[in-house]
Scaffold this motif. Structure first.
Motif, PDB file in Angstrom:
ATOM      1  N   GLU A   1       0.807  -1.223   0.000  1.00  0.00           N
ATOM      2  CA  GLU A   1       0.000   0.000   0.000  1.00  0.00           C
ATOM      3  C   GLU A   1       0.842   1.275   0.000  1.00  0.00           C
ATOM      4  N   TRP A   2       2.159   1.136   0.139  1.00  0.00           N
ATOM      5  CA  TRP A   2       3.045   2.292   0.057  1.00  0.00           C
ATOM      6  C   TRP A   2       3.543   2.529  -1.368  1.00  0.00           C
ATOM      7  N   PHE A   3       2.865   1.970  -2.366  1.00  0.00           N
ATOM      8  CA  PHE A   3       3.229   2.226  -3.767  1.00  0.00           C
ATOM      9  C   PHE A   3       3.194   3.739  -4.044  1.00  0.00           C
ATOM     10  N   ARG A   4       4.046   4.171  -4.975  1.00  0.00           N
ATOM     11  CA  ARG A   4       4.135   5.613  -5.277  1.00  0.00           C
ATOM     12  C   ARG A   4       3.343   6.002  -6.518  1.00  0.00           C
ATOM     13  N   THR A   5       3.149   5.035  -7.404  1.00  0.00           N
ATOM     14  CA  THR A   5       2.352   5.280  -8.610  1.00  0.00           C
ATOM     15  C   THR A   5       1.547   4.025  -8.934  1.00  0.00           C
ATOM     16  N   LYS A   6       0.541   4.182  -9.773  1.00  0.00           N
ATOM     17  CA  LYS A   6      -0.236   3.007 -10.191  1.00  0.00           C
ATOM     18  C   LYS A   6       0.653   2.035 -10.967  1.00  0.00           C
ATOM     19  N   LYS A   7       1.620   2.561 -11.702  1.00  0.00           N
ATOM     20  CA  LYS A   7       2.518   1.686 -12.449  1.00  0.00           C
ATOM     21  C   LYS A   7       3.351   0.836 -11.494  1.00  0.00           C
ATOM     22  N   GLU A   8       3.821   1.441 -10.421  1.00  0.00           N
ATOM     23  CA  GLU A   8       4.599   0.692  -9.437  1.00  0.00           C
ATOM     24  C   GLU A   8       3.722  -0.356  -8.743  1.00  0.00           C
ATOM     25  N   LEU A   9       2.476  -0.025  -8.490  1.00  0.00           N
ATOM     26  CA  LEU A   9       1.537  -0.977  -7.879  1.00  0.00           C
ATOM     27  C   LEU A   9       1.353  -2.197  -8.765  1.00  0.00           C
TER      28      LEU A   9
ATOM     29  N   GLU B   1      -8.236   4.295 -13.743  1.00  0.00           N
ATOM     30  CA  GLU B   1      -7.513   3.677 -14.874  1.00  0.00           C
ATOM     31  C   GLU B   1      -7.329   2.171 -14.694  1.00  0.00           C
ATOM     32  N   LEU B   2      -7.479   1.672 -13.477  1.00  0.00           N
ATOM     33  CA  LEU B   2      -7.267   0.240 -13.231  1.00  0.00           C
ATOM     34  C   LEU B   2      -8.549  -0.574 -13.353  1.00  0.00           C
ATOM     35  N   LYS B   3      -9.692   0.080 -13.458  1.00  0.00           N
ATOM     36  CA  LYS B   3     -10.954  -0.653 -13.508  1.00  0.00           C
ATOM     37  C   LYS B   3     -11.026  -1.639 -14.686  1.00  0.00           C
ATOM     38  N   PRO B   4     -10.623  -1.253 -15.919  1.00  0.00           N
ATOM     39  CA  PRO B   4     -10.671  -2.235 -17.021  1.00  0.00           C
ATOM     40  C   PRO B   4      -9.787  -3.452 -16.764  1.00  0.00           C
TER      41      PRO B   4
END
Length: 570
Positions: A359-367, A531-534
């Motif tokens: 949960e400490w990700f910095r961006t959605k890409k890193e997640l 942006e992650l819903k799809p």
């Protein structure tokens, strides 16, 4: 409190255990002989100089009438004063000071003990003298009732157990929690640990003064190790707390995780350092009925990317013996009771690298990259080491710093092989007491609805990863562990962890299969994750709509498309 006891400790509570008090407080653990104290403080007739008189009737001089209903905490106040005065008399015989005190100051409803998630008002608490008085420093709870009828015994037991739960939450150096029920003049010892609760037989403190003295000397004078504290913890001159594992002492930076239940693994994890290097230290109580320990499996998977490396390990020793929950239960002689006792072994592991929660990700890409790394690690565990994880949850996915081809970034790390096992699982494997393993909100639907001996499937862990990502999107506002002020019970996920497993399975299946119910769940996602819903919807379709194989490659393909599309910087 009653629900807590029923749900968590039901079938794990041992009553009327003979010789438990003598087992917990043997003569060798006491600084002074019980007989010597008794001879010094008892007299035939009551007088100002005695504390126990046999005539005209057996009684403790200075002890209030414990059979009377308390009014404005008068009984609690008088009884705690009596304990302190009796301790002073013991000091004179023992020739050593008493560094503990009993207090009733938190019994009034207007004065709860600081530091709890909800108000609790134990009748009497024992603290170290001169210590600040919060749940972080409570030593032992005592509860007082005016008699020993069934309702009062039930209430006192529930209150002792609830206090033990809060102490386990607030203090990371407790192996077990002892407490006392005072039921009129009848005394009952409770021990709460990671296998449940065990209680002594009742005794009358007036009729059995030696037993009462043993309890008082034990609680007020015995070593903290005797009373359930962990001797591996220490402090250095600057106040830094340390923990010693396998002969090496590590400085504790912080406690980063702990279990919120009483019974079970009781896992605690710390960020700690040694010689300038960071480590994760894990303390847990392992079910000895499992075929392989976490340390065994970590040795097998050494060298695999995306999983923890074992640095050191130990079985905790108490007086030279391996510490298990059986040690406290040694007085239990009934073979029927022993057959149903849960045995847990106290273990510690030192691991590297130290990571931060996903949960400490910095961006959605890193997640998304973190999830991809963990899926690859999960596949390698299966293919290269023959190990299946079986407990994917929000707590078991971390991020670590990495440098690859000169590029510094963070990668996903899969931790906690406590419930892992061989894959494929041998038909005759030794199972744990719990046939189905996992963490409720994240368990796969088919696993929840399974019966009997369950052979865990790899796709169930992949389904659990989907639930972890959904959880993050609902309860996080965005990056850097930014949380909503939202409780799980306030969301549609309430049905994913409350109730019987079969009911949870039906609820979760209904939420994931139905298009309308799925769309309603997506509405709970924070706007940041739009942006992650799809991507998440396609993952859900693979598992609940499509007939395509539910493989690592299929999930990675879905995540890869999203990863490429997401910006590096937000």
């Amino acid at each position: 409190i009653d629900a807590l006891i029923k749900d968590e400790l039901d079938n794990h509570m041992l009553r009327n255990t003979r010789d438990l008090i003598e087992h917990i407080f043997p003569d060798s653990a006491l600084p002074v002989s019980v007989d010597a104290v008794y001879k010094q403080i008892s007299h035939l007739w009551s007088s100002d100089s005695c504390y126990y008189a046999t005539l005209p009737r057996n009684k403790w001089v200075g002890c209030p009438d414990l059979t009377k209903q308390s009014r404005k905490e008068d009984v609690e106040r008088a009884f705690s004063t009596f304990i302190c005065q009796l301790s002073d008399q013991i000091v004179a015989v023992a020739g050593r000071p008493c560094n503990r005190c009993a207090t009733e100051e938190f019994a009034p409803k207007a004065n709860p003990v600081p530091g709890a998630p909800h108000e609790r008002h134990p009748d009497v608490l024992i603290f170290d003298k001169d210590a600040p008085r919060t749940w972080e420093t409570v030593l032992f709870p005592w509860e007082i009732k005016c008699n020993n009828n069934n309702e009062n015994k039930r209430k006192a037991d529930a209150q002792v157990v609830e206090s033990a739960r809060i102490i386990f939450e607030a203090q990371d150096d407790r192996r077990f929690i002892p407490g006392i029920s005072v039921l009129g003049f009848r005394i009952l010892l409770h021990i709460v640990d990671r296998a449940g609760e065990i209680c002594s037989t009742e005794f009358n403190m007036n009729e059995e003064p030696l037993s009462f003295l043993r309890v008082i000397i034990g609680f007020m004078f015995a070593s903290k190790e005797t009373l359930g504290f962990d001797s591996a913890f220490s402090k250095i001159e600057d106040g830094t707390r340390c923990i010693t594992v396998d002969g090496t002492t590590y400085k504790i930076v912080e406690r980063v995780y702990h279990s919120h239940s009483i019974r079970g693994r009781g896992t605690s994890c710390w960020h700690a350092t040694h010689d300038g290097k960071s480590y994760a230290i894990k303390d847990c109580w392992q079910d000895i009925s499992r075929a392989s320990t976490e340390a065994d499996l970590l040795k097998r998977v050494q060298g695999l990317k995306g999983v923890s490396k074992l640095v050191a390990e130990e079985t905790v020793k108490v007086q030279g013996k391996d510490e298990t929950t059986y040690l406290i239960r040694k007085p239990v002689k009934d073979p029927r009771k022993r057959r149903h006792m849960e045995c847990r072994l106290h273990r510690r592991l030192v691991l590297e690298p130290f990571g931060v929660p996903i949960e400490w990700f910095r961006t959605k890409k890193e997640l998304i990259r973190g999830f991809m790394d963990v899926i690859r690690a999960h596949k390698d565990l299966l293919d290269k080491a023959g190990v299946i994880h079986r407990d994917i949850s929000i707590h078991n996915i971390m991020l670590i710093e990495a440098i690859e081809d000169g590029d510094q970034h963070r990668k996903g790390l899969l931790i906690d092989l406590d419930y892992a096992t061989d894959y494929p699982e041998p038909a005759n494997r030794q199972t744990g007491m719990a046939e189905r393993t996992g963490t409720l909100p994240f368990m796969a639907v088919d696993l929840l609805s399974a019966w009997g001996k369950v052979h865990h499937k790899p796709e169930w862990d992949l389904e659990s990863l989907l639930y972890v990502l959904i959880w993050i999107c609902i309860f996080n506002l965005g990056p850097n562990n930014s949380k909503k002020k939202l409780q799980p019970e306030e969301t549609p996920l309430k049905g994913w962890f409350i109730g019987e497993m079969e009911i949870i399975a039906d609820t979760k299946r209904g939420r994931m299969v139905g298009e309308d119910s799925w769309e309603k769940l997506l509405m709970w996602f924070s706007p940041y994750f739009e942006e992650l819903k799809p991507c998440i919807s396609e993952w859900r379709e693979l598992f609940f709509v499509s007939k395509a194989p539910k493989t690592h490659e299929a999930v990675l393909s879905i995540l890869e498309k999203t990863y490429i599309r997401l910006p590096d910087v937000e």
